[in-house]
Design an enzyme around this catalytic site. Structure first.
Site, PDB file in Angstrom:
ATOM      1  CG  ASP A 292      -7.625   3.504  -2.048  1.00 55.56           C
ATOM      2  OD1 ASP A 292      -6.637   2.928  -1.556  1.00 55.56           O
ATOM      3  OD2 ASP A 292      -8.790   3.286  -1.670  1.00 55.56           O
TER       4      ASP A 292
ATOM      5  CB  ILE B  46      -4.067  -1.594  -2.238  1.00 52.85           C
ATOM      6  CG1 ILE B  46      -2.641  -1.642  -2.768  1.00 52.85           C
ATOM      7  CG2 ILE B  46      -4.811  -2.934  -2.369  1.00 52.85           C
ATOM      8  CD1 ILE B  46      -2.087  -2.956  -3.148  1.00 52.85           C
ATOM      9  CG  ASP B  47     -10.957   0.507  -2.924  1.00 50.58           C
ATOM     10  OD1 ASP B  47     -11.089   0.977  -1.785  1.00 50.58           O
ATOM     11  OD2 ASP B  47     -11.906   0.052  -3.586  1.00 50.58           O
TER      12      ASP B  47
ATOM     13  CG  ASP C  94     -12.613   4.735  -1.021  1.00 52.55           C
ATOM     14  OD1 ASP C  94     -11.673   3.949  -1.222  1.00 52.55           O
ATOM     15  OD2 ASP C  94     -13.081   4.965   0.113  1.00 52.55           O
TER      16      ASP C  94
ATOM     17  CD  GLU D 200      -7.307   4.244   3.122  1.00 53.99           C
ATOM     18  OE1 GLU D 200      -7.201   3.734   1.998  1.00 53.99           O
ATOM     19  OE2 GLU D 200      -8.042   3.808   4.001  1.00 53.99           O
TER      20      GLU D 200
ATOM     21  CB  THR E  97      -6.635  -3.139   2.303  1.00 56.75           C
ATOM     22  OG1 THR E  97      -6.923  -1.805   1.960  1.00 56.75           O
ATOM     23  CG2 THR E  97      -5.170  -3.314   2.527  1.00 56.75           C
TER      24      THR E  97
ATOM     25  CG  ASP F 241      -2.317  -0.040   1.042  1.00 56.42           C
ATOM     26  OD1 ASP F 241      -2.721   0.265  -0.081  1.00 56.42           O
ATOM     27  OD2 ASP F 241      -3.055  -0.382   1.968  1.00 56.42           O
TER      28      ASP F 241
END
Ligand code: 2IP
Ligand code: CA
Length: 400
Positions: free
Chosen positions: A153, A155-156, A319, A79, A158, A54
């Protein structure tokens, strides 16, 4: 074509390579998981995870963009914070170093001296990546760099990424869970107006080769600036628009019930019962739960469903910005659900589009950037209007 968008596509591909590389080595992957710090916590999960992947992906995106477009790096928000604490309690700021060798050294600190893993990761991070798309080269457009802000983002979904299920079956093309629900989201917005201008959704895990066990990904993009609106699904979507489905919808003379059941929606697995009940009356069987805010939006972009609806406040600007930009390029958008349900029908939903430049008043931590009123993502404004009127009618019926 915007040079910035071209670079974002390359960088998203590099990010996807990192995401895939991290999943190939299970032992390494276990080392990467760290619980999120207070304040950075997504309140939905009891434990939320921050992975090295991430943070690394976010830093690679920042650093690569800064190298090509000096000054842009500091306008990239996301994030993740790049502070890491090793098992030994040492605090490390994870940055992409100028050389592969230096990156190996830095990574091996985070990885408690795991040389092999650090070398493998540093190699993908420093690898050159190219990305070509003929539609992308067809338009020449220049957007002034100083009006841009970027939400990332890395890695959406996760949770699905960590779980790593590779064998989930799709339902009418929609994956309820699994690695397919993982996306990398990069959204560019206008810092003065908050309007999303360019978006990239990279889906690193689309299909797995059963012999090599390697994954192939897919990348989607859209740009909407002044009069120019282009996106990566151009040919297939224009076919879709001229298909019978929508013309049937607008000219249908059958009963209201039949008419409304033409809609389809993708929802969060944690959606409220009242919304689910109303939706099942509006969409019949065509309500699909799926993981990942980015993935659900992608289902709308791909035309697998008409609507993504979410009534909670647990999605964030990182997101929604990228998918919102793509949907805008397609003639659709993303609106605040609460405002839609409370609005005066005379006011168009254009006024209610989500914006990306101002934080929520009175909020702290990640909630400053929450899409507080929930959201609806859609491809067609006309369809949204009809959908909303059916939904509101059904929600009212539930309350009486
Ligand atoms: C999450 C992720 C979740 C989503 C949540 C996002 O982002 O996309 O899947 O919940 O809203 O904030 P749901 O799947 O119920 O829509 P992340 O994985 O980056 O924390
Ligand atoms: Ca997310």
């Amino acid at each position: 074509m915007s040079a910035i968008l071209r670079e974002l596509l390359c960088v998203s591909e590099k990010a996807a390579n990192i995401a895939r590389a991290c999943r190939q080595q299970e032992a390494l992957f276990q080392l990467l998981i760290e619980e999120k710090k207070e304040g950075e916590k997504n309140k939905k999960f009891a434990v939320d995870f921050k992975t090295l992947a991430d943070v690394l992906v976010q830093e690679v995106i920042k650093q690569n963009m800064e190298n090509k477009f000096p000054g842009l790096g500091k306008k990239i928000f996301g994030e993740e914070s790049n502070e890491f604490t090793t098992d030994l309690g040492e605090k490390i700021i994870l940055r992409l170093c100028p050389t592969e060798k230096e990156t190996v050294e830095l990574l091996s600190k985070v990885l408690n001296g795991n040389k092999l893993a650090s070398e493998a990761l540093a190699k993908v991070v420093h690898q050159d990546v190219t990305f070509t798309d003929p539609t992308l080269d067809s338009v020449e457009i220049n957007i002034p760099q100083d009006i841009l802000g970027i939400w990332v983002d890395p890695i959406d979904s996760t949770y699905q990424y960590i779980k790593g299920s590779a064998d989930v079956k799709s339902n009418q093309g929609i994956f309820p869970s699994g690695l397919q629900c993982v996306t990398i989201l990069i959204g560019v917005y206008d810092i003065q107006t908050g309007v999303p201008l360019m978006g990239v959704i990279n889906q690193p895990f689309v299909a797995q080769d059963l012999h090599t066990l390697r994954w192939k990904g897919q990348c989607y993009w859209g740009l909407s600036y002044m009069e120019t609106k282009i996106h990566s699904l151009q040919p297939s979507i224009s076919k879709r628009n001229s298909s019978d489905t929508w013309s049937q919808l607008t000219t249908n003379t059958s009963s209201e019930a039949e008419f409304s059941h033409q809609f389809s929606a993708v929802i969060s697995t944690s959606e409220k019962e009242t919304i689910k009940a109303a939706l099942s009356r509006v969409c019949g069987e065509r309500v699909f739960p799926a993981a990942g805010a980015g993935y659900k939006s992608l289902c709308v972009v791909q035309g697998l469903v008409d609507i993504y609806i979410f009534s909670e406040d647990t999605t964030f600007k990182w997101d929604s910005c990228a998918p919102h930009a793509i949907l805008r390029a397609m003639g659709g958008g993303m609106v605040d659900l609460k405002e839609c349900l409370e609005r005066n029908p005379e006011t168009g939903p254009d006024l209610l589009q989500l914006v990306y430049h101002v934080e929520n008043a009175g909020a702290t931590g990640v909630d400053r950037w929450a899409n507080r009123g929930g959201l609806i993502a859609y491809r067609s404004r006309k369809q949204l209007e009809t959908f909303l009127s059916h939904l509101m009618q059904n929600l009212a019926d539930t309350h009486t």
